[in-house]
Design a protein around this motif. Structure first.
Motif, PDB file in Angstrom:
ATOM      1  N   SER A   1       0.873  -1.168   0.000  1.00  0.00           N
ATOM      2  CA  SER A   1       0.000   0.000   0.000  1.00  0.00           C
ATOM      3  C   SER A   1       0.915   1.224   0.000  1.00  0.00           C
ATOM      4  CB  SER A   1      -0.928  -0.022   1.219  1.00  0.00           C
ATOM      5  OG  SER A   1      -0.176   0.081   2.411  1.00  0.00           O
ATOM      6  N   ASP A   2       0.386   2.384   0.329  1.00  0.00           N
ATOM      7  CA  ASP A   2       1.187   3.600   0.205  1.00  0.00           C
ATOM      8  C   ASP A   2       2.215   3.784   1.311  1.00  0.00           C
ATOM      9  OD1 ASP A   2       0.267   4.561  -2.205  1.00  0.00           O
ATOM     10  OD2 ASP A   2      -1.487   5.499  -1.305  1.00  0.00           O
ATOM     11  N   VAL A   3       2.400   2.809   2.208  1.00  0.00           N
ATOM     12  CA  VAL A   3       3.432   2.938   3.232  1.00  0.00           C
ATOM     13  C   VAL A   3       4.821   2.980   2.602  1.00  0.00           C
ATOM     14  CG1 VAL A   3       2.083   1.837   5.042  1.00  0.00           C
ATOM     15  CG2 VAL A   3       3.554   0.434   3.598  1.00  0.00           C
ATOM     16  N   SER A   4       4.959   2.453   1.381  1.00  0.00           N
ATOM     17  CA  SER A   4       6.261   2.445   0.704  1.00  0.00           C
ATOM     18  C   SER A   4       6.386   3.539  -0.345  1.00  0.00           C
ATOM     19  CB  SER A   4       6.492   1.089   0.016  1.00  0.00           C
ATOM     20  OG  SER A   4       6.528   0.044   0.956  1.00  0.00           O
ATOM     21  N   ALA A   5       5.385   4.428  -0.427  1.00  0.00           N
ATOM     22  CA  ALA A   5       5.362   5.374  -1.542  1.00  0.00           C
ATOM     23  C   ALA A   5       6.334   6.521  -1.364  1.00  0.00           C
ATOM     24  CB  ALA A   5       3.942   5.925  -1.734  1.00  0.00           C
ATOM     25  N   ARG A   6       6.591   6.940  -0.125  1.00  0.00           N
ATOM     26  CA  ARG A   6       7.413   8.125   0.092  1.00  0.00           C
ATOM     27  C   ARG A   6       8.586   7.803   0.993  1.00  0.00           C
ATOM     28  NH1 ARG A   6       4.094  13.635   0.990  1.00  0.00           N
ATOM     29  NH2 ARG A   6       6.232  14.293   1.221  1.00  0.00           N
ATOM     30  N   GLY A   7       9.734   8.305   0.578  1.00  0.00           N
ATOM     31  CA  GLY A   7      10.902   8.254   1.437  1.00  0.00           C
ATOM     32  C   GLY A   7      11.630   6.927   1.470  1.00  0.00           C
ATOM     33  N   MET A   8      10.945   5.820   1.189  1.00  0.00           N
ATOM     34  CA  MET A   8      11.574   4.510   1.287  1.00  0.00           C
ATOM     35  C   MET A   8      12.543   4.293   0.130  1.00  0.00           C
ATOM     36  SD  MET A   8      10.492   3.476   4.045  1.00  0.00           S
ATOM     37  CE  MET A   8      11.469   1.991   3.896  1.00  0.00           C
ATOM     38  N   ASP A   9      13.709   3.777   0.455  1.00  0.00           N
ATOM     39  CA  ASP A   9      14.746   3.549  -0.546  1.00  0.00           C
ATOM     40  C   ASP A   9      14.961   2.047  -0.706  1.00  0.00           C
ATOM     41  OD1 ASP A   9      16.787   3.731  -2.325  1.00  0.00           O
ATOM     42  OD2 ASP A   9      18.292   4.437  -0.902  1.00  0.00           O
ATOM     43  N   TYR A  10      14.273   1.473  -1.676  1.00  0.00           N
ATOM     44  CA  TYR A  10      14.498   0.074  -2.024  1.00  0.00           C
ATOM     45  C   TYR A  10      15.470   0.045  -3.198  1.00  0.00           C
ATOM     46  CZ  TYR A  10      10.299  -0.866   0.744  1.00  0.00           C
ATOM     47  OH  TYR A  10       9.371  -0.953   1.758  1.00  0.00           O
ATOM     48  N   PRO A  11      16.661  -0.475  -3.020  1.00  0.00           N
ATOM     49  CA  PRO A  11      17.662  -0.405  -4.086  1.00  0.00           C
ATOM     50  C   PRO A  11      17.314  -1.260  -5.293  1.00  0.00           C
ATOM     51  CG  PRO A  11      18.464  -1.746  -2.257  1.00  0.00           C
ATOM     52  CD  PRO A  11      17.182  -1.136  -1.811  1.00  0.00           C
ATOM     53  N   ASN A  12      17.676  -0.752  -6.468  1.00  0.00           N
ATOM     54  CA  ASN A  12      17.633  -1.506  -7.728  1.00  0.00           C
ATOM     55  C   ASN A  12      16.235  -1.942  -8.140  1.00  0.00           C
ATOM     56  OD1 ASN A  12      20.507  -1.370  -7.747  1.00  0.00           O
ATOM     57  ND2 ASN A  12      20.585  -3.155  -6.398  1.00  0.00           N
ATOM     58  N   VAL A  13      15.213  -1.160  -7.821  1.00  0.00           N
ATOM     59  CA  VAL A  13      13.861  -1.460  -8.306  1.00  0.00           C
ATOM     60  C   VAL A  13      13.805  -1.179  -9.799  1.00  0.00           C
ATOM     61  CG1 VAL A  13      11.427  -0.810  -8.203  1.00  0.00           C
ATOM     62  CG2 VAL A  13      12.743  -1.036  -6.090  1.00  0.00           C
TER      63      VAL A  13
END
Length: 565
Positions: A382-394
């Motif tokens: 959901s939108d918990v990952s939409a802002r600020g989160m840095d998932y490398p190599n998406v």
């Protein structure tokens, strides 16, 4: 007046009664200033200005320097910080935001208000000056640096970066988030004795109000950081922020970072910052964010064809690089995320990670770390990952359905094409959601060139959508997803312009494509709340109380309490 008299014993009451208008307000404000961290004269001046202009406005930004440093080595940083940047992060070059913020933040002690998008290196832009000040003035006890972040995931990410930056320093760090035991926090506080504290606003205020002597830990605070201030307010944390500020000493430095500067954020600035703060605009007049480097496209299909498009896009990306694909899929609500994750795992036999606010904190943290470390994988969020989160190599970001706002679309796309790497973003819309394209028509988004191919359905997908109706857990998850979609579409009516019939049809079509033949029954309470209880297209329970399990903890974007998605 009696209650004010008890609160303000040091005010000369003859002077108060003799005063009128703004003068009386000024006296009360001066009495309250030690608790609220305000500068009375500047606050009153801003209040008067607000009446004349219609509210606080974004100030004039500081001019960009003609020559700014390009490398961390060009800055006057301590040897420990330089070592952490070089060995811990492997950084040498400054990002644009860091080049604008750090020279001013390191030299002068002004409060700073910075407009910057996520994914631009802003975390180090506020951590470095705060830690340098603490390293230069280490005397005192208690928390010297306080960072307030809107979400648990972002707080943990900031904590990890701070831990790396502090590794050569002899400075203690602690991160506090909601969803964990307050008793565990209290034990850790006594053991760690943190000088740097990163926290979410709800958990921080809970300790300030309930934990014995916790408020004394922030009496010698040097620096307060409010990160993602616009997100703090959109999630309904304005009362918490005001209360937190009231516990803090007035002689401190405040740094506020926000992607946008609406009037509500400027109101927080007037309460948290000193009157001589500096405003740095790292965005400028351009509307594009860090997502501008991603290759963006959209596809508009019948609602029942959206699942096929999602499946085909995922399979195509997996086939393109069997060991290097990293896919992030966003859904409108937490309950829809839950259902789709179950469907893909149980019916399509595709392993996916799952993260949303309905999962407890430990599970979310573990999932987040696994996806970050994985060389390949698929994350449903959901939108918990939409802002600020840095998932490398998406490599690919998929949005299943219309986001709640244009800004949310931009932040979701910003999870790919980071740190100079390439990435793709595809928006999957049902026909009834197509009006969302008007909100993003100025962005570099084009129609997907293989839209017709995405409609194709193979034998595996047909079997997956026709063989699960006997599964009670999947049926329950689908019913909850349907109810949450109704809430989502009603909440986004300003951007989607959907009538009630279209709201019901859009939610029904999406789940019809997943194989749900019969429309789920919703609780009468939910029907009344949404104004749909008399609509002939919807099935409501006969009495209040029936089917209320569907209503519990539904997601309404921007709302407080159990309706948060």
């Amino acid at each position: 007046m009696r209650s004010a008299r008890r609160l303000l014993p040091h005010v000369c009451w003859k002077q108060c009664f003799a005063s009128r208008g703004s003068r009386f307000s000024e006296i009360l404000l001066r009495a309250y200033a030690p608790w609220h961290g305000l500068q009375p004269s500047s606050r009153c001046a801003r209040t008067r200005a607000g009446r004349q202009t219609g509210g606080p406005r974004a100030p004039t930004p500081e001019p960009r320097p003609e020559e700014s440093p390009s490398k961390f080595a060009d800055l006057e940083l301590s040897a420990e910080t330089q070592t952490a940047l070089r060995e811990g992060f492997g950084y040498q070059e400054l990002s644009q935001v860091q080049a604008q913020v750090l020279p001013m933040a390191l030299v002068k002690n002004f409060d700073l208000v910075v407009r910057a998008h996520t994914g631009t290196g802003k975390t180090l832009a506020f951590l470095i000056p705060a830690i340098e000040k603490l390293a230069a003035e280490p005397e005192g006890q208690g928390v010297a640096i306080l960072v307030v972040s809107p979400t648990r995931e972002l707080a943990l990410q900031i904590g990890r970066e701070a831990e790396t930056l502090l590794s050569p320093h002899d400075i203690s760090l602690m991160t506090m988030i909601g969803g964990t035991s307050t008793r565990h926090d209290q034990v850790s506080l006594r053991r760690v004795k943190p000088r740097v504290l990163v926290s979410t606003p709800g958990r921080l205020l809970e300790h300030l109000e309930r934990t014995y002597l916790f408020a004394t830990l922030v009496q010698n605070l040097q620096t307060l950081v409010l990160d993602e201030a616009d997100r703090l307010l959109s999630l309904g944390f304005l009362p918490e922020v005001r209360e937190i500020v009231s516990y803090l000493p007035t002689q401190r430095r405040t740094m506020l970072f926000s992607a946008t500067m609406p009037e509500s954020v400027m109101d927080v600035v007037s309460k948290a910052c000193r009157g001589n703060y500096r405003y740095i605009d790292c965005v400028g007049e351009e509307s594009q964010s860090t997502a501008s480097t991603a290759e963006q496209s959209y596809v508009v299909l019948n609602g029942h064809q959206c699942l096929a498009a999602l499946y085909n896009l995922i399979m195509n990306e997996m086939a393109a690089d069997r060991y290097g694909y990293k896919i992030l899929v966003f859904f409108a609500t937490a309950r829809l995320t839950t259902f789709m994750a179950q469907f893909f795992r149980e019916q399509l036999r595709i392993g996916v990670y799952e993260i949303h606010r309905r999962r407890d904190a430990d599970a979310r943290i573990a999932t987040q770390e696994r996806f970050k470390e994985a060389q390949s994988g698929i994350l449903f969020s959901s939108d918990v990952s939409a802002r600020g989160m840095d998932y490398p190599n998406v490599t690919l970001v998929l949005q299943f359905g219309a986001p709640a706002t244009r800004e949310m679309y931009i932040h979701r796309v910003g999870r790919t094409a980071r740190a100079g790497k390439s990435g793709q973003a595809v928006l999957i819309l049902g026909e009834l959601e197509s009006s969302f394209l008007t909100a993003v028509q100025d962005l570099p988004i084009r129609q997907h060139e293989r839209a017709e191919e995405l409609k194709r359905v193979n034998e595996l997908l047909i079997k997956a959508t026709t063989s699960w109706l006997a599964s009670a857990p999947l049926r329950a998850a689908a019913s909850a997803a349907f109810a949450s979609l109704l809430v989502h579409y009603k909440a986004t009516h300003r951007i989607l312009h959907m009538e009630d019939d279209a709201v019901i049809q859009a939610a029904s079509d999406l789940l019809l494509g997943c194989g749900l033949v019969d429309q789920p029954v919703i609780s009468r309470r939910l029907g009344v709340m949404l104004g749909l209880e008399k609509n002939p297209l919807i099935q409501c329970a006969r009495r209040i109380g029936e089917q209320d399990d569907v209503l519990q903890e539904q997601e309404l974007p921007g709302a407080a309490g159990p309706w948060r998605g």
